[in-house]
Design an enzyme around this catalytic site. Sequence first.
Site, PDB file in Angstrom:
ATOM      1  N   GLU A  85      -6.447  12.981   1.899  1.00  0.00           N
ATOM      2  CA  GLU A  85      -7.569  12.439   2.685  1.00  0.00           C
ATOM      3  C   GLU A  85      -7.805  13.271   3.946  1.00  0.00           C
ATOM      4  OE1 GLU A  85      -7.775   7.859   2.820  1.00  0.00           O
ATOM      5  OE2 GLU A  85      -5.706   8.315   2.268  1.00  0.00           O
TER       6      GLU A  85
ATOM      7  N   LYS B 259       0.789  -1.228   0.000  1.00  0.00           N
ATOM      8  CA  LYS B 259       0.000   0.000   0.000  1.00  0.00           C
ATOM      9  C   LYS B 259       0.824   1.281   0.000  1.00  0.00           C
ATOM     10  CE  LYS B 259      -3.854   0.570   0.591  1.00  0.00           C
ATOM     11  NZ  LYS B 259      -5.104   0.362   1.314  1.00  0.00           N
TER      12      LYS B 259
END
Length: 463
Positions: free
Chosen positions: A295, A288
């Site tokens: 965000e 990831k």
Amino acid sequence: MATMQDNQTWSGRFNEPVAELVKRYTASVDFDKRLALYDIQGSLAHAQMLATCNIISAQDMKDIQRGLAQIENEIISGDFVWQLDLEDVHLNIEKRLTALVGDAGKRLHTGRSRNDQVATDIRLYLRSETDNIIALLKGLQTSLLDLAQHHTHTIMPGFTHLQVAQPVSFAHHLMAYFEMCQRDVGRFADARRRVNRLPLGAAALAGTSYPIKREYVAELLGFDGVCENSLDAVSDRDFAIEFTAASALVMTHLSRLSEELILWMNPRFGFIDIADRFCTGSSIMPQKKNPDVPELVRGKAGRVNGNLVALLTLMKGQPLAYNKDNQEDKEPLFDTVDTLTQTLRIYADMMRGITVKPEAMRRAALQGYATATDLADYLVKKGLPFRDAHEAVALAVRHAEQKGCDLAELKLDELQQFSTLIADDIYAVLTLEGSLAARNHTGGTAPNQVEAAIARARKLLAS
Ligand code: ARG
């Protein structure tokens, strides 16, 4: 006889001390000490006016100046001892001043109340933060321009309903955010005009019986003028609400851009990459790379919206003039300033750390029949009414979709099944480049128009 106790400014009227719990509940020093240097600035101007108007002596003024200078040093060096018992920033500084210079310190509060004092402090603070935020917005605009400059000819799909609509220049897309920031700058500059008025002189609510000169204090502090009505001066927090509303809009704009960056970084899009220093990995999934900064910006937009609602709600039930409710204005305001300044700083930097992948953008633009409107416009220019052209192209798109190819991949005789007006000059129209170049007017996505927009924007920033 009741005597004025050490730590209680109003204790002469009270039979028992304030309960410990209440003291902690009502104290604001933990957060309003942030206003300390503005409080000193306001006090110096007030003292100078009092001396000029012969309300205090020249010697008192000198003592006050000397004491406040020392207090300022103590605060900057971290040596100042803040006491919860002294409730707020104003009483802490006044108490220390009196300890340092004696009676002159006690005379400083002549013709003044904490009500007009705190309103002045917040305005001085917000004026300075507004200037800082305008500069930070311009920094972000510069980042956007620097990135746009290299991508006037980079073609991506423009979306409506998040479905491929028409091809646009990536620079054009970025410049949309330049425009939003430009309006944001305008909103802060406009709000600043209403921040920059002096409440001092309103005293508690009705003005003061001393022969003061408010305009002189305004001039000393760089205010454009005085608040005209004393009741309004101490109770108005519109300027804080306006500032927070302008901040909420900036955050809204950056939240939208964040949403796009997050989508574009998803491998399904693969339009961009965000530099590693703005991302984190996962503690469990080794593959990831998460776009944490965009965000969080999206999340923090909610926080600033919350601050705006808090301030509006804080004011809506208050009768004139000052009420203690107003003490609750500071934390939402400080939080807004911190959130916005940190966000703007990090965003300008992050935009510089973006890698653009023009090939992926181009592939996506080729996939969604993005030039279908251009085919319709072509037929209209050959005399077909727009609605008929729209229908003919819809059928052509359906045909291409069934074949699993793009419009530009259909043979001429295939295309002519949908309209005999189509000739072999159609292929130039169906290219992405042709589609962009055709939108050649102010505000359109033709690369030469986008270059002109960038040039205008550069000029605007330099002015
Ligand atoms: N700490 C107070 C505030 O932030 C200062 C003004 C207090 N005035 C008063 N009358 N209690 O609003």
